[in-house]
Design a protein around this motif. Structure first.
Motif, short mmCIF file in Angstrom:
data_model
loop_
_atom_site.label_atom_id
_atom_site.label_comp_id
_atom_site.label_asym_id
_atom_site.label_seq_id
_atom_site.Cartn_x
_atom_site.Cartn_y
_atom_site.Cartn_z
N LYS A 26 0.81 -1.21 0.00
CA LYS A 26 0.00 0.00 0.00
C LYS A 26 0.85 1.27 0.00
CE LYS A 26 -3.68 2.39 2.55
NZ LYS A 26 -4.57 2.37 3.73
N SER A 27 1.82 1.34 0.91
CA SER A 27 2.66 2.54 1.01
C SER A 27 3.46 2.75 -0.27
CB SER A 27 3.60 2.44 2.20
OG SER A 27 2.87 2.44 3.41
N LEU A 28 4.01 1.65 -0.79
CA LEU A 28 4.81 1.73 -2.01
C LEU A 28 3.97 2.25 -3.17
CD1 LEU A 28 7.57 1.22 -3.28
CD2 LEU A 28 6.84 -1.13 -3.76
N LYS A 29 2.75 1.76 -3.28
CA LYS A 29 1.87 2.20 -4.36
C LYS A 29 1.49 3.67 -4.18
CE LYS A 29 -2.35 1.07 -6.92
NZ LYS A 29 -2.70 2.49 -7.09
N GLN A 30 1.20 4.07 -2.94
CA GLN A 30 0.83 5.47 -2.69
C GLN A 30 1.96 6.42 -3.09
OE1 GLN A 30 -0.23 5.32 1.46
NE2 GLN A 30 -2.43 5.27 1.01
N ILE A 31 3.17 6.06 -2.71
CA ILE A 31 4.32 6.93 -2.99
C ILE A 31 4.61 6.98 -4.49
CG2 ILE A 31 6.80 7.24 -2.66
CD1 ILE A 31 6.38 6.01 0.15
N THR A 32 4.61 5.83 -5.16
CA THR A 32 4.87 5.81 -6.60
C THR A 32 3.77 6.53 -7.37
OG1 THR A 32 3.90 3.59 -6.77
CG2 THR A 32 6.29 3.73 -6.56
N ASP A 33 2.52 6.38 -6.95
CA ASP A 33 1.43 7.11 -7.60
C ASP A 33 1.59 8.61 -7.42
OD1 ASP A 33 0.30 4.77 -8.45
OD2 ASP A 33 -1.31 4.73 -6.96
N PHE A 34 2.01 9.02 -6.22
CA PHE A 34 2.24 10.44 -5.94
C PHE A 34 3.36 11.00 -6.83
CE2 PHE A 34 4.86 13.53 -3.53
CZ PHE A 34 3.97 14.58 -3.50
N ILE A 35 4.45 10.24 -6.96
CA ILE A 35 5.58 10.67 -7.79
C ILE A 35 5.13 10.84 -9.24
CG2 ILE A 35 7.82 9.98 -8.74
CD1 ILE A 35 8.35 8.56 -6.04
#
Length: 276
Positions: A26-35
């Motif tokens: 979840k965190s990894l997806k949130q950060i990559t989506d934000f980037i």
């Protein structure tokens, strides 16, 4: 812990560690989506002038006007034909550490402009092989390794484990090939951050087998001197650092009337900066 939460690479590394240990992405997806959102938003209005000039530089192709024309209303499209390399004794390869698509879009833009006659005539452009990024040295096009992934596919955390995406293996293999066979390496606008420490070992591994390398150069702004120190700690011999912005590099290259002699590139670029 003393973690810089404004550092993208640190955030990606922490989120990726959480993914490996807890299988929670979840965190990894949130950060990559934000980037991806940030990169795409800030790339929309970027002036592609220098990026397109860089695309023409690495495509390394000369052209001449052909005899054919295509008329569409009040517009006329002249035929242009490739006549070989602009720099006859030079071949370029690119290792990209950014997530954006500026270079890819610039290559496409220049290709469309120079191929206007062929596009309107519904003919295959002879320039495709010059402006197409490739993952294998032996394929036509520009060797183009993207080590951190891309907003169009997947953003790769700065870790040793690059198997998170099988496609990225081709990029690292190509980067190794380019570094192993390079005669000159030039860093453009790269600060060599400590979070990219694995880049040091990629170079160590690749250059250990390189019998042709003559010199390494870096062109980037460095207000405090820390970037230069990181570079000098990484490279022992034949390294040249230029505390300069990329505008000066592009202006220098665009003003050349003959082929770049990379054996004297650093001396000529230093003289050029001193005259500005």
């Amino acid at each position: 812990m003393n973690v810089d939460l404004y550092n993208i690479e640190d955030l990606l590394s922490i989120a990726y560690m959480e993914f490996l240990i807890n299988k929670n992405s979840k965190s990894l997806k949130q950060i990559t989506d934000f980037i991806k959102v940030v990169v795409e938003s800030y790339s929309e209005d970027v002036d592609l002038q220098y990026a397109e000039f860089f695309a023409r530089l690495i495509a390394n192709v000369q052209s001449r006007r052909g005899n054919a024309r295509y008329h569409l209303g009040h517009d006329t499209f002249d035929e242009f034909i490739p006549t070989g390399k602009f720099f006859e004794s030079t071949s370029f390869g690119l290792i990209n550490l950014n997530y954006d698509l500026l270079i890819e879009k610039s290559l496409q833009s220049v290709l469309r402009n120079i191929s206007s006659y062929h596009i309107h005539s519904k003919l295959e452009s002879p320039y495709i092989e010059y402006f197409t990024p490739k993952k294998k040295i032996e394929f036509p096009g520009i060797p183009f390794a993207k080590l951190h992934g891309s907003v169009e596919k997947e953003i790769i955390p700065p870790t040793w484990n690059k198997s998170i995406n099988k496609e990225i293996h081709e990029d690292w293999e190509l980067a190794t090939n380019l570094l192993t066979n390079a005669t000159h390496i030039i860093f453009l606008g790269y600060s060599l951050p400590h979070t990219d420490n694995y880049i040091r070992f990629l170079f160590s591994s690749s250059l250990n087998s390189n019998k042709r390398l003559k010199r390494i150069s870096a062109i980037t702004l460095d207000s405090g001197g820390q970037t230069m120190q990181r570079y000098k700690a990484m490279f022992a011999l034949d390294f040249h650092f230029h505390n300069s912005n990329l505008d000066q590099f592009f202006q220098f290259v665009s003003g050349l009337s003959s082929e770049i002699d990379f054996d004297y590139f650093d001396e000529e670029f230093t003289d050029y900066i001193a005259q500005q």
